[in-house]
Design a protein around this motif. Structure first.
Motif, short mmCIF file in Angstrom:
data_model
loop_
_atom_site.label_atom_id
_atom_site.label_comp_id
_atom_site.label_asym_id
_atom_site.label_seq_id
_atom_site.Cartn_x
_atom_site.Cartn_y
_atom_site.Cartn_z
N ASN A 4 26.92 19.89 19.52
CA ASN A 4 26.07 19.89 20.71
C ASN A 4 24.64 19.43 20.38
O ASN A 4 24.30 19.23 19.21
N ILE A 5 23.84 19.28 21.41
CA ILE A 5 22.49 18.74 21.19
C ILE A 5 21.59 19.73 20.43
O ILE A 5 20.53 19.36 19.96
N LYS A 6 22.04 20.99 20.32
CA LYS A 6 21.24 21.97 19.58
C LYS A 6 21.56 21.95 18.09
O LYS A 6 20.94 22.68 17.31
N GLY A 7 22.57 21.16 17.71
CA GLY A 7 22.92 21.08 16.29
C GLY A 7 23.55 22.36 15.75
O GLY A 7 23.47 22.63 14.54
N GLN A 8 24.20 23.13 16.64
CA GLN A 8 24.82 24.37 16.16
C GLN A 8 26.12 24.06 15.43
O GLN A 8 26.90 23.22 15.88
N PRO A 9 26.37 24.72 14.30
CA PRO A 9 27.60 24.42 13.55
C PRO A 9 28.85 24.94 14.27
O PRO A 9 28.81 25.97 14.94
N ALA B 221 26.24 13.41 12.08
CA ALA B 221 26.57 13.48 10.66
C ALA B 221 25.95 14.72 10.02
O ALA B 221 26.46 15.23 9.03
N ASN B 222 24.87 15.23 10.61
CA ASN B 222 24.09 16.30 9.99
C ASN B 222 24.45 17.68 10.52
O ASN B 222 23.75 18.65 10.22
N THR B 223 25.47 17.77 11.36
CA THR B 223 25.87 19.06 11.92
C THR B 223 27.30 19.37 11.53
O THR B 223 28.20 18.54 11.76
N THR B 224 27.52 20.52 10.97
CA THR B 224 28.90 20.89 10.58
C THR B 224 29.78 21.00 11.81
O THR B 224 29.44 21.69 12.78
N PHE B 225 30.88 20.25 11.78
CA PHE B 225 31.87 20.36 12.86
C PHE B 225 33.26 20.15 12.23
O PHE B 225 33.64 19.03 11.92
N THR B 226 33.97 21.27 12.04
CA THR B 226 35.32 21.15 11.46
C THR B 226 36.28 22.04 12.22
O THR B 226 35.88 23.08 12.76
N VAL B 227 37.54 21.62 12.26
CA VAL B 227 38.52 22.43 12.98
C VAL B 227 39.57 22.99 12.02
O VAL B 227 39.85 22.39 10.98
N SER B 228 40.07 24.14 12.40
CA SER B 228 41.17 24.76 11.66
C SER B 228 42.05 25.44 12.71
O SER B 228 41.65 26.43 13.31
N THR B 229 43.19 24.86 12.97
CA THR B 229 44.03 25.35 14.06
C THR B 229 45.50 25.05 13.77
O THR B 229 45.79 24.16 12.97
N ASP B 230 46.38 25.78 14.42
CA ASP B 230 47.81 25.44 14.31
C ASP B 230 48.44 25.37 15.71
O ASP B 230 49.64 25.51 15.87
N ARG C 4 35.19 25.32 11.16
CA ARG C 4 36.64 25.59 11.15
C ARG C 4 37.08 26.31 12.43
O ARG C 4 37.82 27.28 12.40
N GLY C 5 36.61 25.78 13.54
CA GLY C 5 36.94 26.40 14.83
C GLY C 5 38.28 25.91 15.36
O GLY C 5 38.84 24.93 14.87
N ASN C 6 38.77 26.60 16.38
CA ASN C 6 40.00 26.15 17.04
C ASN C 6 39.75 25.94 18.53
O ASN C 6 38.61 26.00 18.99
N GLU C 7 40.83 25.71 19.29
CA GLU C 7 40.70 25.37 20.70
C GLU C 7 40.08 26.50 21.51
O GLU C 7 39.62 26.29 22.63
N ASN C 8 40.10 27.74 20.96
CA ASN C 8 39.56 28.88 21.71
C ASN C 8 38.22 29.37 21.18
O ASN C 8 37.67 30.35 21.69
N THR C 9 37.70 28.70 20.16
CA THR C 9 36.43 29.15 19.58
C THR C 9 35.29 28.92 20.58
O THR C 9 35.13 27.81 21.07
N PRO C 10 34.53 29.97 20.88
CA PRO C 10 33.42 29.77 21.82
C PRO C 10 32.36 28.85 21.21
O PRO C 10 32.04 28.98 20.03
N TYR C 11 31.87 27.92 21.99
CA TYR C 11 30.84 26.99 21.51
C TYR C 11 30.14 26.43 22.73
O TYR C 11 30.79 26.11 23.73
N GLU C 12 28.84 26.31 22.62
CA GLU C 12 28.06 25.81 23.75
C GLU C 12 28.17 24.29 23.79
O GLU C 12 27.47 23.61 23.02
N ALA C 13 29.04 23.75 24.62
CA ALA C 13 29.24 22.29 24.67
C ALA C 13 28.22 21.67 25.62
O ALA C 13 28.42 21.65 26.83
N VAL C 14 27.10 21.22 25.04
CA VAL C 14 26.06 20.59 25.88
C VAL C 14 25.83 19.18 25.36
O VAL C 14 25.54 18.99 24.17
#
Ligand SMILES: NC(=O)c1ccc[n+]([C@@H]2O[C@H](COP(=O)([O-])OP(=O)(O)OC[C@H]3O[C@@H](n4cnc5c(N)ncnc54)[C@H](O)[C@@H]3O)[C@@H](O)[C@H]2O)c1
Ligand SMILES: C[C@@H](CO)CCC[C@@H](C)[C@H]1CC[C@H]2[C@@H]3[C@H](O)C=C4C[C@@H](O)CC[C@]4(C)[C@H]3CC[C@]12C
Length: 369
Positions: A136-141, A327-336, A144-154
Protein backbone atom coordinates in the motif's frame (compact mmCIF):
# COMPACT_ATOMS: atom_id res chain seq x y z
CA UNK A 1 -10.11 -42.77 -30.88
CA UNK A 2 -13.88 -42.33 -30.56
CA UNK A 3 -13.37 -41.86 -26.81
CA UNK A 4 -10.81 -39.10 -27.23
CA UNK A 5 -13.00 -37.35 -29.81
CA UNK A 6 -15.89 -37.48 -27.35
CA UNK A 7 -13.74 -36.23 -24.51
CA UNK A 8 -12.58 -33.25 -26.59
CA UNK A 9 -15.64 -31.10 -26.19
CA UNK A 10 -14.65 -27.85 -24.54
CA UNK A 11 -14.04 -24.44 -26.07
CA UNK A 12 -11.74 -22.11 -24.14
CA UNK A 13 -10.98 -18.46 -24.77
CA UNK A 14 -7.78 -16.87 -23.46
CA UNK A 15 -7.72 -13.07 -23.68
CA UNK A 16 -4.22 -11.62 -23.76
CA UNK A 17 -3.09 -15.05 -24.97
CA UNK A 18 -0.01 -13.61 -26.69
CA UNK A 19 1.37 -11.88 -23.58
CA UNK A 20 4.07 -13.11 -21.21
CA UNK A 21 1.65 -15.03 -18.98
CA UNK A 22 -0.96 -15.60 -21.71
CA UNK A 23 1.45 -17.57 -23.93
CA UNK A 24 2.29 -19.88 -21.01
CA UNK A 25 -1.42 -20.36 -20.27
CA UNK A 26 -2.08 -21.20 -23.94
CA UNK A 27 0.77 -23.72 -24.13
CA UNK A 28 -0.18 -25.23 -20.76
CA UNK A 29 -3.80 -25.69 -21.85
CA UNK A 30 -2.70 -27.49 -25.00
CA UNK A 31 -0.46 -29.80 -22.96
CA UNK A 32 -2.63 -30.38 -19.91
CA UNK A 33 -6.29 -30.05 -20.86
CA UNK A 34 -7.45 -33.23 -22.60
CA UNK A 35 -11.05 -32.01 -22.86
CA UNK A 36 -10.13 -29.15 -25.14
CA UNK A 37 -11.68 -29.06 -28.62
CA UNK A 38 -11.04 -25.45 -29.56
CA UNK A 39 -8.71 -22.86 -28.07
CA UNK A 40 -9.40 -19.24 -28.98
CA UNK A 41 -6.61 -16.78 -28.46
CA UNK A 42 -7.73 -13.16 -28.33
CA UNK A 43 -5.13 -10.40 -28.31
CA UNK A 44 -4.48 -6.93 -29.61
CA UNK A 45 -1.20 -8.21 -31.09
CA UNK A 46 -1.02 -11.78 -32.34
CA UNK A 47 2.36 -13.52 -32.13
CA UNK A 48 3.87 -15.44 -35.09
CA UNK A 49 4.45 -18.46 -32.77
CA UNK A 50 0.70 -19.15 -32.93
CA UNK A 51 1.18 -20.69 -36.38
CA UNK A 52 3.09 -23.68 -34.97
CA UNK A 53 0.15 -24.49 -32.67
CA UNK A 54 -2.30 -24.83 -35.53
CA UNK A 55 -1.05 -28.26 -36.62
CA UNK A 56 -2.01 -30.05 -33.37
CA UNK A 57 -5.21 -31.98 -32.54
CA UNK A 58 -6.90 -28.96 -30.89
CA UNK A 59 -8.37 -26.29 -33.14
CA UNK A 60 -6.45 -23.10 -32.40
CA UNK A 61 -8.27 -19.93 -33.41
CA UNK A 62 -6.32 -16.68 -33.32
CA UNK A 63 -8.48 -13.59 -32.95
CA UNK A 64 -6.96 -10.17 -33.27
CA UNK A 65 -9.14 -7.93 -31.13
CA UNK A 66 -9.40 -5.28 -28.47
CA UNK A 67 -11.03 -5.92 -25.07
CA UNK A 68 -12.23 -2.33 -24.96
CA UNK A 69 -14.49 -3.07 -27.96
CA UNK A 70 -17.55 -4.82 -26.53
CA UNK A 71 -18.70 -6.26 -29.87
CA UNK A 72 -15.30 -7.82 -30.59
CA UNK A 73 -15.23 -9.41 -27.16
CA UNK A 74 -18.80 -10.72 -27.47
CA UNK A 75 -18.02 -12.31 -30.85
CA UNK A 76 -14.97 -14.05 -29.41
CA UNK A 77 -16.77 -15.25 -26.26
CA UNK A 78 -19.88 -16.63 -28.02
CA UNK A 79 -19.91 -20.41 -27.70
CA UNK A 80 -16.94 -20.63 -25.30
CA UNK A 81 -17.35 -22.73 -22.16
CA UNK A 82 -14.58 -21.03 -20.21
CA UNK A 83 -12.94 -17.61 -20.47
CA UNK A 84 -9.51 -16.99 -18.98
CA UNK A 85 -9.11 -13.23 -18.93
CA UNK A 86 -5.42 -12.34 -18.69
CA UNK A 87 -5.41 -9.37 -21.10
CA UNK A 88 -4.37 -6.18 -19.40
CA UNK A 89 -2.15 -3.17 -19.54
CA UNK A 90 0.73 -3.75 -17.16
CA UNK A 91 2.32 -0.36 -16.76
CA UNK A 92 3.94 1.00 -13.63
CA UNK A 93 6.46 3.09 -15.57
CA UNK A 94 4.22 5.88 -16.89
CA UNK A 95 4.26 4.70 -20.51
CA UNK A 96 0.49 4.88 -20.89
CA UNK A 97 -2.08 7.36 -19.64
CA UNK A 98 -4.15 6.50 -16.53
CA UNK A 99 -7.27 6.75 -18.71
CA UNK A 100 -6.01 4.09 -21.11
CA UNK A 101 -5.01 1.79 -18.23
CA UNK A 102 -8.50 2.17 -16.79
CA UNK A 103 -10.15 1.63 -20.17
CA UNK A 104 -8.27 -1.61 -20.89
CA UNK A 105 -8.17 -3.09 -17.40
CA UNK A 106 -11.57 -2.03 -16.06
CA UNK A 107 -13.82 -1.44 -19.08
CA UNK A 108 -12.16 -4.39 -20.85
CA UNK A 109 -13.02 -6.64 -17.91
CA UNK A 110 -16.57 -5.27 -17.81
CA UNK A 111 -16.91 -6.14 -21.50
CA UNK A 112 -15.71 -9.69 -20.85
CA UNK A 113 -18.25 -10.15 -18.03
CA UNK A 114 -21.11 -8.74 -20.11
CA UNK A 115 -20.12 -10.95 -23.04
CA UNK A 116 -20.29 -14.03 -20.79
CA UNK A 117 -23.72 -12.97 -19.54
CA UNK A 118 -25.09 -12.19 -23.01
CA UNK A 119 -23.74 -15.28 -24.76
CA UNK A 120 -24.24 -17.86 -22.00
CA UNK A 121 -20.63 -18.57 -21.00
CA UNK A 122 -20.61 -19.78 -17.40
CA UNK A 123 -17.00 -19.90 -16.24
CA UNK A 124 -14.70 -16.91 -15.97
CA UNK A 125 -11.18 -16.94 -14.55
CA UNK A 126 -9.63 -13.51 -14.04
CA UNK A 127 -5.90 -12.78 -13.73
CA UNK A 128 -5.79 -10.25 -10.95
CA UNK A 129 -2.61 -9.23 -9.11
CA UNK A 130 -1.03 -9.13 -5.66
CA UNK A 131 -1.19 -5.37 -6.15
CA UNK A 132 -4.93 -5.46 -5.49
CA UNK A 133 -3.82 -5.95 -1.90
CA UNK A 134 -0.46 -4.20 -1.78
CA UNK A 135 2.12 -2.96 -1.08
CA UNK A 136 0.00 0.00 0.00
CA UNK A 137 0.98 3.66 -0.25
CA UNK A 138 2.00 3.64 3.43
CA UNK A 139 4.71 1.07 2.75
CA UNK A 140 3.39 -1.30 5.41
CA UNK A 141 4.89 -4.80 5.22
CA UNK A 142 2.76 -7.79 4.26
CA UNK A 143 4.89 -10.63 5.62
CA UNK A 144 3.97 -14.15 4.45
CA UNK A 145 0.31 -13.23 4.47
CA UNK A 146 -2.60 -15.19 3.04
CA UNK A 147 -5.97 -14.36 1.45
CA UNK A 148 -7.44 -13.58 4.89
CA UNK A 149 -4.60 -11.54 6.34
CA UNK A 150 -5.87 -8.08 7.29
CA UNK A 151 -4.06 -5.34 5.37
CA UNK A 152 -4.94 -1.77 4.56
CA UNK A 153 -5.22 -1.90 0.75
CA UNK A 154 -4.90 1.76 -0.27
CA UNK A 155 -3.79 2.61 -3.80
CA UNK A 156 -3.19 5.72 -5.84
CA UNK A 157 -1.29 4.43 -8.84
CA UNK A 158 -3.50 3.79 -11.92
CA UNK A 159 -2.34 0.18 -12.39
CA UNK A 160 -3.22 -1.25 -8.93
CA UNK A 161 -6.37 0.92 -8.84
CA UNK A 162 -7.50 -0.57 -12.15
CA UNK A 163 -6.70 -4.15 -11.10
CA UNK A 164 -8.59 -3.70 -7.82
CA UNK A 165 -11.67 -2.31 -9.59
CA UNK A 166 -11.61 -5.04 -12.23
CA UNK A 167 -11.23 -7.78 -9.63
CA UNK A 168 -14.20 -6.37 -7.74
CA UNK A 169 -16.31 -6.45 -10.93
CA UNK A 170 -15.37 -10.08 -11.54
CA UNK A 171 -16.16 -11.19 -7.99
CA UNK A 172 -19.47 -9.29 -7.93
CA UNK A 173 -20.46 -10.95 -11.20
CA UNK A 174 -20.31 -14.38 -9.59
CA UNK A 175 -23.84 -15.80 -9.52
CA UNK A 176 -25.29 -13.51 -12.21
CA UNK A 177 -27.62 -15.34 -14.56
CA UNK A 178 -26.17 -15.88 -18.02
CA UNK A 179 -28.15 -16.51 -21.22
CA UNK A 180 -30.08 -19.72 -20.59
CA UNK A 181 -30.62 -18.93 -16.91
CA UNK A 182 -27.63 -20.66 -15.28
CA UNK A 183 -25.33 -18.77 -12.89
CA UNK A 184 -21.97 -17.34 -13.88
CA UNK A 185 -19.09 -18.73 -11.81
CA UNK A 186 -16.06 -16.47 -11.46
CA UNK A 187 -12.86 -16.33 -9.54
CA UNK A 188 -9.68 -14.26 -9.44
CA UNK A 189 -6.04 -15.32 -9.27
CA UNK A 190 -3.55 -12.94 -7.72
CA UNK A 191 0.01 -13.63 -8.84
CA UNK A 192 2.88 -11.99 -6.99
CA UNK A 193 5.75 -10.82 -9.24
CA UNK A 194 5.87 -13.37 -12.06
CA UNK A 195 9.22 -14.50 -13.47
CA UNK A 196 10.28 -16.98 -16.12
CA UNK A 197 10.75 -17.32 -19.85
CA UNK A 198 9.58 -14.15 -21.61
CA UNK A 199 9.81 -11.80 -18.60
CA UNK A 200 10.52 -8.40 -20.11
CA UNK A 201 11.71 -6.71 -16.88
CA UNK A 202 14.24 -9.49 -16.26
CA UNK A 203 15.49 -8.90 -19.79
CA UNK A 204 15.76 -5.16 -19.05
CA UNK A 205 17.80 -5.80 -15.88
CA UNK A 206 20.03 -8.19 -17.79
CA UNK A 207 20.75 -5.64 -20.51
CA UNK A 208 21.28 -2.90 -17.91
CA UNK A 209 23.87 -5.15 -16.19
CA UNK A 210 25.64 -5.78 -19.49
CA UNK A 211 25.78 -2.04 -20.16
CA UNK A 212 27.30 -1.51 -16.70
CA UNK A 213 30.16 -3.94 -17.42
CA UNK A 214 28.51 -7.05 -15.95
CA UNK A 215 27.47 -5.34 -12.69
CA UNK A 216 24.25 -4.31 -11.02
CA UNK A 217 24.33 -2.07 -7.97
CA UNK A 218 22.32 -2.94 -4.89
CA UNK A 219 19.64 -0.33 -4.24
CA UNK A 220 17.30 -2.24 -1.91
CA UNK A 221 18.20 -3.76 1.50
CA UNK A 222 18.55 -7.55 1.25
CA UNK A 223 16.13 -7.88 4.19
CA UNK A 224 13.12 -6.60 2.18
CA UNK A 225 11.28 -9.68 0.88
CA UNK A 226 9.42 -9.56 -2.42
CA UNK A 227 7.01 -12.33 -3.46
CA UNK A 228 7.80 -14.07 -6.76
CA UNK A 229 6.19 -16.96 -8.58
CA UNK A 230 7.22 -18.94 -11.66
CA UNK A 231 5.16 -18.29 -14.79
CA UNK A 232 4.66 -22.01 -15.49
CA UNK A 233 3.09 -22.48 -12.07
CA UNK A 234 0.87 -19.42 -12.53
CA UNK A 235 -0.28 -20.86 -15.87
CA UNK A 236 -0.88 -24.25 -14.25
CA UNK A 237 -3.05 -22.63 -11.57
CA UNK A 238 -5.15 -21.00 -14.30
CA UNK A 239 -5.63 -24.34 -16.06
CA UNK A 240 -6.63 -26.09 -12.83
CA UNK A 241 -9.05 -23.35 -11.79
CA UNK A 242 -10.65 -23.34 -15.23
CA UNK A 243 -11.08 -27.13 -15.02
CA UNK A 244 -12.38 -27.26 -11.46
CA UNK A 245 -14.74 -24.25 -11.47
CA UNK A 246 -17.59 -26.32 -12.87
CA UNK A 247 -17.24 -29.13 -10.33
CA UNK A 248 -16.59 -26.96 -7.29
CA UNK A 249 -18.67 -23.91 -8.16
CA UNK A 250 -20.10 -23.50 -4.66
CA UNK A 251 -16.67 -23.54 -3.05
CA UNK A 252 -14.65 -21.64 -5.63
CA UNK A 253 -17.16 -19.16 -7.09
CA UNK A 254 -16.41 -15.58 -6.06
CA UNK A 255 -13.09 -16.55 -4.44
CA UNK A 256 -9.61 -15.05 -4.73
CA UNK A 257 -6.41 -17.09 -4.70
CA UNK A 258 -2.85 -15.88 -4.45
CA UNK A 259 -0.57 -17.62 -6.96
CA UNK A 260 2.33 -19.25 -5.12
CA UNK A 261 4.98 -21.92 -5.43
CA UNK A 262 8.24 -22.86 -3.74
CA UNK A 263 10.29 -19.94 -5.05
CA UNK A 264 12.44 -18.62 -2.15
CA UNK A 265 11.66 -15.45 -0.23
CA UNK A 266 14.29 -12.88 -1.15
CA UNK A 267 14.66 -9.23 -2.02
CA UNK A 268 13.72 -8.30 -5.59
CA UNK A 269 17.35 -7.82 -6.57
CA UNK A 270 18.71 -10.92 -4.81
CA UNK A 271 16.00 -13.00 -6.41
CA UNK A 272 16.88 -11.72 -9.90
CA UNK A 273 20.51 -12.64 -9.21
CA UNK A 274 19.44 -16.31 -8.96
CA UNK A 275 19.21 -16.12 -12.76
CA UNK A 276 21.41 -13.22 -13.72
CA UNK A 277 24.32 -14.46 -11.56
CA UNK A 278 24.75 -17.70 -13.54
CA UNK A 279 24.59 -15.56 -16.71
CA UNK A 280 27.66 -13.61 -15.64
CA UNK A 281 26.27 -10.60 -13.76
CA UNK A 282 27.35 -9.54 -10.26
CA UNK A 283 25.33 -7.60 -7.68
CA UNK A 284 27.70 -5.08 -6.13
CA UNK A 285 27.33 -4.27 -2.42
CA UNK A 286 25.95 -6.10 0.58
CA UNK A 287 24.03 -2.95 1.50
CA UNK A 288 22.37 -0.35 -0.74
CA UNK A 289 25.07 1.80 -2.31
CA UNK A 290 22.94 4.96 -2.21
CA UNK A 291 20.97 6.23 0.80
CA UNK A 292 17.21 5.88 0.45
CA UNK A 293 16.60 9.64 0.37
CA UNK A 294 18.90 9.93 -2.66
CA UNK A 295 17.12 7.10 -4.47
CA UNK A 296 13.83 8.80 -3.75
CA UNK A 297 15.23 12.03 -5.11
CA UNK A 298 16.42 10.26 -8.31
CA UNK A 299 13.05 8.56 -8.64
CA UNK A 300 11.30 11.95 -8.38
CA UNK A 301 13.76 13.40 -10.86
CA UNK A 302 12.84 10.64 -13.31
CA UNK A 303 9.19 11.66 -13.03
CA UNK A 304 10.10 15.25 -13.78
CA UNK A 305 12.27 14.21 -16.74
CA UNK A 306 9.50 12.00 -18.05
CA UNK A 307 7.12 14.93 -17.97
CA UNK A 308 9.60 17.39 -19.53
CA UNK A 309 10.63 15.02 -22.31
CA UNK A 310 7.13 13.78 -23.10
CA UNK A 311 6.67 16.08 -26.15
CA UNK A 312 9.93 14.73 -27.62
CA UNK A 313 10.26 11.12 -26.52
CA UNK A 314 9.02 8.49 -24.10
CA UNK A 315 11.37 8.40 -21.10
CA UNK A 316 10.24 5.51 -18.88
CA UNK A 317 13.07 4.21 -16.68
CA UNK A 318 12.63 1.34 -14.19
CA UNK A 319 13.12 3.68 -11.23
CA UNK A 320 10.24 5.93 -10.17
CA UNK A 321 8.67 6.60 -6.77
CA UNK A 322 6.11 3.84 -7.26
CA UNK A 323 8.53 1.09 -8.36
CA UNK A 324 10.92 2.12 -5.60
CA UNK A 325 8.16 1.80 -3.03
CA UNK A 326 7.17 -1.59 -4.50
CA UNK A 327 10.69 -2.96 -4.37
CA UNK A 328 11.35 -1.43 -0.94
CA UNK A 329 8.31 -2.85 0.88
CA UNK A 330 8.12 -6.43 2.08
CA UNK A 331 5.25 -8.24 0.39
CA UNK A 332 5.25 -12.04 0.52
CA UNK A 333 2.53 -14.64 0.63
CA UNK A 334 2.31 -17.96 2.40
CA UNK A 335 -0.94 -19.82 1.79
CA UNK A 336 -2.36 -23.20 0.86
CA UNK A 337 -5.84 -22.04 -0.17
CA UNK A 338 -5.38 -23.20 -3.77
CA UNK A 339 -4.33 -26.68 -2.57
CA UNK A 340 -7.30 -26.92 -0.25
CA UNK A 341 -9.86 -25.66 -2.76
CA UNK A 342 -8.77 -27.29 -6.00
CA UNK A 343 -5.81 -29.53 -5.27
CA UNK A 344 -3.11 -27.23 -6.66
CA UNK A 345 0.50 -28.32 -6.28
CA UNK A 346 3.21 -26.47 -8.22
CA UNK A 347 3.98 -28.29 -11.46
CA UNK A 348 7.55 -26.96 -11.50
CA UNK A 349 9.94 -27.22 -8.55
CA UNK A 350 12.06 -24.19 -7.65
CA UNK A 351 15.12 -25.91 -9.19
CA UNK A 352 13.29 -26.50 -12.46
CA UNK A 353 11.84 -22.98 -12.55
CA UNK A 354 15.30 -21.57 -11.93
CA UNK A 355 16.96 -23.75 -14.58
CA UNK A 356 14.36 -22.89 -17.19
CA UNK A 357 14.66 -19.19 -16.48
CA UNK A 358 18.47 -19.26 -16.61
CA UNK A 359 18.35 -21.10 -19.92
CA UNK A 360 16.02 -18.46 -21.27
CA UNK A 361 18.24 -15.56 -20.13
CA UNK A 362 21.20 -17.32 -21.75
CA UNK A 363 19.23 -17.60 -24.98
CA UNK A 364 18.42 -13.86 -24.76
CA UNK A 365 22.16 -13.28 -24.37
CA UNK A 366 22.87 -15.47 -27.40
CA UNK A 367 20.36 -13.66 -29.57
CA UNK A 368 21.73 -10.24 -28.46
CA UNK A 369 25.22 -11.06 -29.76
N1 LIG B 1 3.82 -9.79 -14.94
C1 LIG B 1 3.53 -9.85 -13.66
O1 LIG B 1 4.42 -9.89 -12.79
C2 LIG B 1 2.09 -9.91 -13.24
C3 LIG B 1 1.82 -10.11 -11.86
C4 LIG B 1 0.51 -10.16 -11.44
C5 LIG B 1 -0.53 -10.06 -12.36
N2 LIG B 1 -0.27 -9.87 -13.66
C6 LIG B 1 -1.41 -9.77 -14.58
O2 LIG B 1 -1.28 -10.81 -15.54
C7 LIG B 1 -1.84 -10.41 -16.79
C8 LIG B 1 -0.84 -10.63 -17.89
O3 LIG B 1 0.31 -9.86 -17.61
P1 LIG B 1 1.65 -10.02 -18.43
O4 LIG B 1 2.75 -9.75 -17.49
O5 LIG B 1 1.60 -11.30 -19.19
O6 LIG B 1 1.53 -8.78 -19.39
P2 LIG B 1 1.77 -8.67 -20.96
O7 LIG B 1 1.79 -7.24 -21.29
O8 LIG B 1 2.94 -9.50 -21.36
O9 LIG B 1 0.48 -9.36 -21.54
C9 LIG B 1 -0.75 -8.71 -21.65
C10 LIG B 1 -1.38 -9.07 -22.98
O10 LIG B 1 -2.62 -8.39 -23.07
C11 LIG B 1 -2.71 -7.85 -24.39
N3 LIG B 1 -3.56 -6.67 -24.39
C12 LIG B 1 -3.26 -5.45 -23.88
N4 LIG B 1 -4.25 -4.60 -24.14
C13 LIG B 1 -5.19 -5.28 -24.83
C14 LIG B 1 -6.45 -4.93 -25.37
N5 LIG B 1 -6.92 -3.70 -25.30
N6 LIG B 1 -7.15 -5.90 -25.99
C15 LIG B 1 -6.67 -7.15 -26.11
N7 LIG B 1 -5.48 -7.53 -25.63
C16 LIG B 1 -4.76 -6.60 -24.99
C17 LIG B 1 -1.29 -7.49 -24.79
O11 LIG B 1 -1.18 -7.39 -26.19
C18 LIG B 1 -0.51 -8.63 -24.18
O12 LIG B 1 -0.35 -9.69 -25.10
C19 LIG B 1 -2.25 -8.95 -16.61
O13 LIG B 1 -3.63 -8.88 -16.41
C20 LIG B 1 -1.49 -8.49 -15.38
O14 LIG B 1 -2.18 -7.49 -14.70
C21 LIG B 1 1.03 -9.80 -14.14
C1 LIG C 1 14.69 0.37 -7.44
C2 LIG C 1 15.20 -0.56 -8.50
C3 LIG C 1 16.62 -0.91 -8.19
O1 LIG C 1 17.17 -2.01 -8.77
C4 LIG C 1 14.34 -1.81 -8.56
C5 LIG C 1 13.02 -1.53 -9.25
C6 LIG C 1 12.28 -2.82 -9.39
C7 LIG C 1 10.86 -2.63 -9.95
C8 LIG C 1 10.96 -2.26 -11.40
C9 LIG C 1 10.04 -3.87 -9.70
C10 LIG C 1 9.97 -4.19 -8.19
C11 LIG C 1 8.65 -4.88 -7.95
C12 LIG C 1 8.09 -5.11 -9.33
C13 LIG C 1 6.58 -5.34 -9.46
C14 LIG C 1 6.12 -6.54 -8.65
O2 LIG C 1 6.94 -7.67 -8.87
C15 LIG C 1 4.73 -6.94 -8.92
C16 LIG C 1 4.04 -6.51 -10.00
C17 LIG C 1 2.62 -6.86 -10.07
C18 LIG C 1 2.11 -7.13 -11.43
O3 LIG C 1 0.71 -7.13 -11.42
C19 LIG C 1 2.69 -6.27 -12.52
C20 LIG C 1 4.19 -6.12 -12.41
C21 LIG C 1 4.63 -5.62 -11.03
C22 LIG C 1 4.03 -4.22 -10.83
C23 LIG C 1 6.18 -5.56 -10.94
C24 LIG C 1 6.74 -4.44 -11.83
C25 LIG C 1 8.24 -4.17 -11.58
C26 LIG C 1 8.55 -3.88 -10.12
C27 LIG C 1 7.87 -2.59 -9.66
Amino acid sequence: MADSAQAQKLVYLVTGGCGFLGEHVVRMLLQQEPQLRELRIFDLHLGPWLEELKTGPVQVTAIQGDVTQAHEVAAAVAGAHVVIHTAGLVDVFGKTSPETIHEVNVQGTRNVIEACVQTGTRFLVYTSSMEVVGPNIKGQPFYRGNENTPYEAVHRHPYPCSKALAEQLVLEANGRKVLGGLPLVTCALRPTGIYGEGHQIMRDFYHQGLRLGGRLFRAIPASVEHGRVYVGNVAWMHVLVARELEHRAALMGGQVYFCYDNSPYKSYEDFNMEFLGPCGLRLVGTRPLLPYWLLLFLAALNVLLQWLLRPLLLYAPLLNPYTLAMANTTFTVSTDKARRHFGYEPLFSWEESRTRTIRWVQAVEGSAQ
